[in-house]
Design an enzyme around this catalytic site. Sequence first.
Site, short mmCIF file in Angstrom:
data_model
loop_
_atom_site.label_atom_id
_atom_site.label_comp_id
_atom_site.label_asym_id
_atom_site.label_seq_id
_atom_site.Cartn_x
_atom_site.Cartn_y
_atom_site.Cartn_z
N ASP A 276 -13.43 -5.27 11.99
CA ASP A 276 -13.20 -4.14 11.09
C ASP A 276 -14.49 -3.31 11.06
OD1 ASP A 276 -14.95 -5.55 9.46
OD2 ASP A 276 -13.58 -5.73 7.76
N HIS A 277 -14.56 -2.34 10.16
CA HIS A 277 -15.74 -1.48 10.09
C HIS A 277 -17.01 -2.28 9.80
CE1 HIS A 277 -13.78 -1.98 6.24
NE2 HIS A 277 -14.94 -1.78 5.64
N CYS B 92 -15.84 -9.61 10.74
CA CYS B 92 -15.70 -8.74 9.56
C CYS B 92 -16.95 -8.95 8.71
CB CYS B 92 -14.40 -9.00 8.80
SG CYS B 92 -14.23 -10.64 8.09
N GLY B 93 -16.90 -8.61 7.44
CA GLY B 93 -18.10 -8.75 6.63
C GLY B 93 -18.51 -10.20 6.48
N THR B 94 -17.55 -11.07 6.21
CA THR B 94 -17.83 -12.50 6.01
C THR B 94 -17.22 -13.41 7.07
OG1 THR B 94 -15.81 -12.71 4.70
CG2 THR B 94 -17.85 -12.20 3.49
N GLY B 95 -16.27 -12.90 7.83
CA GLY B 95 -15.49 -13.74 8.74
C GLY B 95 -14.28 -14.36 8.06
N ILE B 96 -14.28 -14.34 6.73
CA ILE B 96 -13.27 -15.10 5.98
C ILE B 96 -11.88 -14.47 6.09
CG2 ILE B 96 -12.57 -15.84 3.67
CD1 ILE B 96 -15.60 -16.04 2.99
N GLY B 97 -11.80 -13.18 5.85
CA GLY B 97 -10.49 -12.53 5.91
C GLY B 97 -9.89 -12.59 7.29
N MET B 98 -10.72 -12.45 8.30
CA MET B 98 -10.24 -12.55 9.68
C MET B 98 -9.65 -13.93 9.93
SD MET B 98 -10.56 -9.71 11.23
CE MET B 98 -11.55 -8.26 11.68
N HIS C 127 -14.75 -30.45 18.06
CA HIS C 127 -13.95 -31.27 17.15
C HIS C 127 -12.62 -30.61 16.78
CE1 HIS C 127 -17.43 -33.99 15.51
NE2 HIS C 127 -17.40 -33.91 16.82
N ARG D 280 -10.37 -39.05 19.33
CA ARG D 280 -9.91 -39.07 17.93
C ARG D 280 -9.67 -37.65 17.40
NH1 ARG D 280 -15.35 -39.44 17.95
NH2 ARG D 280 -16.59 -38.44 16.31
N HIS D 281 -10.35 -36.68 17.99
CA HIS D 281 -10.17 -35.30 17.53
C HIS D 281 -8.82 -34.75 17.98
CE1 HIS D 281 -14.19 -35.48 16.08
NE2 HIS D 281 -14.62 -35.81 17.28
C1 RB5 Z 1 -14.71 -5.29 3.98
O1 RB5 Z 1 -15.43 -4.71 2.94
C2 RB5 Z 1 -14.70 -6.80 3.83
O2 RB5 Z 1 -13.90 -7.17 2.76
C3 RB5 Z 1 -14.23 -7.45 5.12
O3 RB5 Z 1 -15.05 -7.05 6.15
C4 RB5 Z 1 -14.23 -8.97 5.18
O4 RB5 Z 1 -15.45 -9.48 4.76
C5 RB5 Z 1 -13.10 -9.66 4.56
O5 RB5 Z 1 -12.97 -10.89 4.61
#
Ligand code: RB5
Length: 166
Positions: free
Chosen positions: A11-12, A69-75, A102, A139-140
Amino acid sequence: MDRRTIVLGSDHAGYDLKARIRRLLEAWGVPVEDVGVDTSAVSVDYPDIAAEVARRVQQDPRRQGLLVCGTGIGMAMTANKFVGIRAAVCHDVYTVQMARAHNDANVLCMGARVLADLDDETLAAMLRAWLETPFEGGRHERRVAKIRDLEAAGCKTQDAGCEMRE
Ligand code: RB5
């Protein structure tokens, strides 16, 4: 160096790091499919990008995804909705190695804002680990098979019976 195709997306917030990753992979001769975005100036919704990368990896096991993305979490949350996708948020060489060895991860997610100070050497080492670390199996394999079982049982629907096999 492995020559499998890497499907890149961001993303941006992840655009600048994705551009660095793309330059490195191309310098190494690694085939890259870049699904965008092409600028950090326009705000987009990360699930749109993650879904496109996940679909392409689903279509061909010789592809691996790399999402920023910003954190990788949403992706990672989005990509993991897709059957057969094992997306892992990684922050350093160790987590990348473990995600491959693993968890047999097939999509690497990185957080550009988390890794704001990431130097080129460490970035290159993370990418090499992603490309070169084989799944250990053993095992993995049993544990990853349990993930597949849960997926096959439809555990993402609320009324599914999701018994774990022993
Ligand atoms: C965008 O501001 C941010 O929410 C996105 O990049 C990402 O971190 C979501 O998980």
